[in-house]
Design a protein around this motif. Structure first.
Motif, PDB file in Angstrom:
ATOM      1  N   LEU A  19       0.855  -1.178   0.000  1.00 28.78           N
ATOM      2  CA  LEU A  19       0.000   0.000   0.000  1.00 28.78           C
ATOM      3  C   LEU A  19       0.895   1.232   0.000  1.00 28.78           C
ATOM      4  O   LEU A  19       1.847   1.319   0.775  1.00 28.78           O
ATOM      5  N   VAL A  20       0.612   2.196  -0.884  1.00 32.05           N
ATOM      6  CA  VAL A  20       1.349   3.454  -0.908  1.00 32.05           C
ATOM      7  C   VAL A  20       0.461   4.532  -0.299  1.00 32.05           C
ATOM      8  O   VAL A  20      -0.693   4.710  -0.710  1.00 32.05           O
ATOM      9  N   VAL A  21       0.979   5.222   0.707  1.00 31.33           N
ATOM     10  CA  VAL A  21       0.238   6.249   1.425  1.00 31.33           C
ATOM     11  C   VAL A  21       0.800   7.618   1.040  1.00 31.33           C
ATOM     12  O   VAL A  21       1.999   7.873   1.204  1.00 31.33           O
ATOM     13  N   LEU A  22      -0.063   8.480   0.502  1.00 31.36           N
ATOM     14  CA  LEU A  22       0.332   9.838   0.121  1.00 31.36           C
ATOM     15  C   LEU A  22      -0.263  10.823   1.125  1.00 31.36           C
ATOM     16  O   LEU A  22      -1.479  10.881   1.305  1.00 31.36           O
ATOM     17  N   ALA A  23       0.607  11.584   1.773  1.00 29.83           N
ATOM     18  CA  ALA A  23       0.141  12.586   2.734  1.00 29.83           C
ATOM     19  C   ALA A  23       0.977  13.845   2.573  1.00 29.83           C
ATOM     20  O   ALA A  23       2.010  13.849   1.906  1.00 29.83           O
ATOM     21  N   GLY A  24       0.514  14.922   3.177  1.00 28.47           N
ATOM     22  CA  GLY A  24       1.216  16.196   3.094  1.00 28.47           C
ATOM     23  C   GLY A  24       0.333  17.272   3.684  1.00 28.47           C
ATOM     24  O   GLY A  24      -0.799  17.019   4.079  1.00 28.47           O
ATOM     25  N   PRO A  25       0.832  18.493   3.723  1.00 25.56           N
ATOM     26  CA  PRO A  25       0.072  19.578   4.347  1.00 25.56           C
ATOM     27  C   PRO A  25      -1.174  19.950   3.556  1.00 25.56           C
ATOM     28  O   PRO A  25      -1.280  19.660   2.365  1.00 25.56           O
ATOM     29  N   PHE A 134       5.586  11.657   1.197  1.00 24.72           N
ATOM     30  CA  PHE A 134       5.215  13.001   1.647  1.00 24.72           C
ATOM     31  C   PHE A 134       5.176  13.916   0.433  1.00 24.72           C
ATOM     32  O   PHE A 134       6.157  14.037  -0.303  1.00 24.72           O
ATOM     33  N   LEU A 135       4.034  14.569   0.210  1.00 25.34           N
ATOM     34  CA  LEU A 135       3.903  15.533  -0.880  1.00 25.34           C
ATOM     35  C   LEU A 135       4.157  16.921  -0.306  1.00 25.34           C
ATOM     36  O   LEU A 135       3.420  17.388   0.572  1.00 25.34           O
ATOM     37  N   ALA A 136       5.207  17.570  -0.799  1.00 22.63           N
ATOM     38  CA  ALA A 136       5.623  18.861  -0.248  1.00 22.63           C
ATOM     39  C   ALA A 136       5.375  19.979  -1.257  1.00 22.63           C
ATOM     40  O   ALA A 136       5.459  19.767  -2.466  1.00 22.63           O
ATOM     41  N   PRO A 137       5.113  21.194  -0.769  1.00 27.28           N
ATOM     42  CA  PRO A 137       4.991  22.348  -1.673  1.00 27.28           C
ATOM     43  C   PRO A 137       6.379  22.840  -2.071  1.00 27.28           C
ATOM     44  O   PRO A 137       7.351  22.581  -1.356  1.00 27.28           O
ATOM     45  N   PRO A 138       6.492  23.556  -3.188  1.00 21.69           N
ATOM     46  CA  PRO A 138       7.798  24.125  -3.558  1.00 21.69           C
ATOM     47  C   PRO A 138       8.306  25.110  -2.508  1.00 21.69           C
ATOM     48  O   PRO A 138       9.512  25.254  -2.322  1.00 21.69           O
ATOM     49  N   SER A 139       7.383  25.786  -1.823  1.00 21.79           N
ATOM     50  CA  SER A 139       7.756  26.745  -0.781  1.00 21.79           C
ATOM     51  C   SER A 139       6.537  27.010   0.100  1.00 21.79           C
ATOM     52  O   SER A 139       5.405  26.693  -0.280  1.00 21.79           O
ATOM     53  N   TRP A 140       6.781  27.612   1.265  1.00 21.57           N
ATOM     54  CA  TRP A 140       5.668  27.985   2.150  1.00 21.57           C
ATOM     55  C   TRP A 140       4.778  29.029   1.474  1.00 21.57           C
ATOM     56  O   TRP A 140       3.558  28.970   1.554  1.00 21.57           O
ATOM     57  N   GLU A 141       5.401  29.979   0.770  1.00 23.38           N
ATOM     58  CA  GLU A 141       4.641  31.036   0.106  1.00 23.38           C
ATOM     59  C   GLU A 141       3.681  30.455  -0.935  1.00 23.38           C
ATOM     60  O   GLU A 141       2.542  30.915  -1.077  1.00 23.38           O
ATOM     61  N   GLU A 142       4.149  29.436  -1.657  1.00 25.06           N
ATOM     62  CA  GLU A 142       3.307  28.808  -2.664  1.00 25.06           C
ATOM     63  C   GLU A 142       2.143  28.063  -2.007  1.00 25.06           C
ATOM     64  O   GLU A 142       1.027  28.074  -2.521  1.00 25.06           O
ATOM     65  N   ALA A 170       6.364  19.829   9.405  1.00 20.34           N
ATOM     66  CA  ALA A 170       7.421  19.401  10.320  1.00 20.34           C
ATOM     67  C   ALA A 170       7.523  17.878  10.410  1.00 20.34           C
ATOM     68  O   ALA A 170       8.506  17.345  10.933  1.00 20.34           O
ATOM     69  N   ALA A 171       6.521  17.160   9.887  1.00 24.56           N
ATOM     70  CA  ALA A 171       6.503  15.697   9.983  1.00 24.56           C
ATOM     71  C   ALA A 171       7.133  15.010   8.775  1.00 24.56           C
ATOM     72  O   ALA A 171       7.127  13.786   8.673  1.00 24.56           O
ATOM     73  N   GLU A 172       7.712  15.781   7.879  1.00 25.70           N
ATOM     74  CA  GLU A 172       8.247  15.208   6.630  1.00 25.70           C
ATOM     75  C   GLU A 172       9.230  14.064   6.877  1.00 25.70           C
ATOM     76  O   GLU A 172       9.250  13.072   6.141  1.00 25.70           O
ATOM     77  N   ALA A 173      10.036  14.182   7.929  1.00 28.19           N
ATOM     78  CA  ALA A 173      11.064  13.173   8.209  1.00 28.19           C
ATOM     79  C   ALA A 173      10.483  11.800   8.560  1.00 28.19           C
ATOM     80  O   ALA A 173      11.194  10.798   8.522  1.00 28.19           O
ATOM     81  N   GLU A 174       9.196  11.752   8.885  1.00 31.21           N
ATOM     82  CA  GLU A 174       8.569  10.476   9.232  1.00 31.21           C
ATOM     83  C   GLU A 174       8.303   9.613   7.990  1.00 31.21           C
ATOM     84  O   GLU A 174       7.967   8.440   8.111  1.00 31.21           O
ATOM     85  N   PHE A 175       8.439  10.179   6.800  1.00 30.88           N
ATOM     86  CA  PHE A 175       8.059   9.493   5.578  1.00 30.88           C
ATOM     87  C   PHE A 175       9.251   8.851   4.881  1.00 30.88           C
ATOM     88  O   PHE A 175      10.397   9.242   5.096  1.00 30.88           O
ATOM     89  N   ASP A 176       8.960   7.870   4.030  1.00 37.83           N
ATOM     90  CA  ASP A 176      10.019   7.147   3.324  1.00 37.83           C
ATOM     91  C   ASP A 176      10.650   7.992   2.227  1.00 37.83           C
ATOM     92  O   ASP A 176      11.836   7.848   1.927  1.00 37.83           O
ATOM     93  N   VAL A 177       9.862   8.839   1.596  1.00 38.45           N
ATOM     94  CA  VAL A 177      10.357   9.648   0.480  1.00 38.45           C
ATOM     95  C   VAL A 177       9.502  10.908   0.359  1.00 38.45           C
ATOM     96  O   VAL A 177       8.348  10.922   0.792  1.00 38.45           O
ATOM     97  N   THR A 178      10.072  11.968  -0.202  1.00 39.77           N
ATOM     98  CA  THR A 178       9.346  13.219  -0.433  1.00 39.77           C
ATOM     99  C   THR A 178       9.263  13.494  -1.927  1.00 39.77           C
ATOM    100  O   THR A 178      10.250  13.326  -2.651  1.00 39.77           O
TER     101      THR A 178
END
Length: 198
Positions: A19-25, A134-142, A170-178
């Motif tokens: 199972l692949v789990v996709l999460a992010g802010p 972990f799905l991350a934004p390019p920046s906080w502003e974006e 802040a939880a990004e480090a809990e994930f296998d990949v970003t």
């Protein structure tokens, strides 16, 4: 953990999948990336979450979410029918029906679960063999621009979601990949590539 692969008659991938789990802010575009995958990669099975929140414009019951009452959601939790469940932004309940996920994995399908951080942590407890992205934004502003730009929340709700987003980032480090969602197509293709190789 991994089980022997069984050959399938239709020529599809016969290796067992995780199972692949996709999460992010909030507002990072998890739903947009998932929608792109749904449209362009039909071989990927996407879990449909249950929620007590009201549908947004264009959302279809059973496709984007299973929209249920608070009473029905409580029954699903009580009967152990949810793989994970959470109250998001202090307001609405979300949860993942357990049986469809198990059936998709048993059928050797690439299964994708798009959820929030709380839910991802529960899935890690219940299915530690899953692969967490972990799905991350390019920046906080974006991220702020996307949240304001979609216009689906009032000022109070936006403020609440941005506070939540700081904790989620802040939880990004809990994930296998970003994966950075700087382009929906590129992010979706990178995710599907990861699913095929893991």
């Amino acid at each position: 953990m991994s089980q022997p692969a069984h050959a399938e008659q239709d020529g599809s991938d016969d290796r067992p999948h995780r199972l692949v789990v996709l999460a992010g802010p909030t507002a990072v575009g998890k739903g947009t990336v998932s929608a792109y995958i749904r449209e362009h990669f039909p071989e990927v099975w996407l879990s449909v979450s249950a929620t007590t929140r009201s549908p947004r414009p264009g959302e279809v019951d059973g496709v984007h979410y299973h929209f249920v009452s608070t009473t029905e959601f409580a029954r699903l939790e009580r009967d152990g029918e949810l793989l994970e469940s959470a109250v998001v932004h202090g307001r609405n309940h979300y949860g993942t029906p357990r049986r469809p996920v198990e059936e998709a994995l048993a059928a050797h399908r690439m299964a994708l679960l798009e959820i929030d951080l709380q839910g991802a942590r529960q899935v890690r407890e219940n299915m530690p063999e899953a692969f967490f992205v972990f799905l991350a934004p390019p920046s906080w502003e974006e991220l702020v621009r996307r949240l304001v730009g979609r216009g689906t929340e009032d000022e109070e709700e936006r403020t609440r979601r941005l506070e939540t987003a700081k904790v989620e980032l802040a939880a990004e480090a809990e994930f296998d990949v970003t994966i950075v969602n700087d382009d929906v197509r590129r992010a979706a293709e990178e995710l599907v590539h990861l699913m095929r190789t893991h």
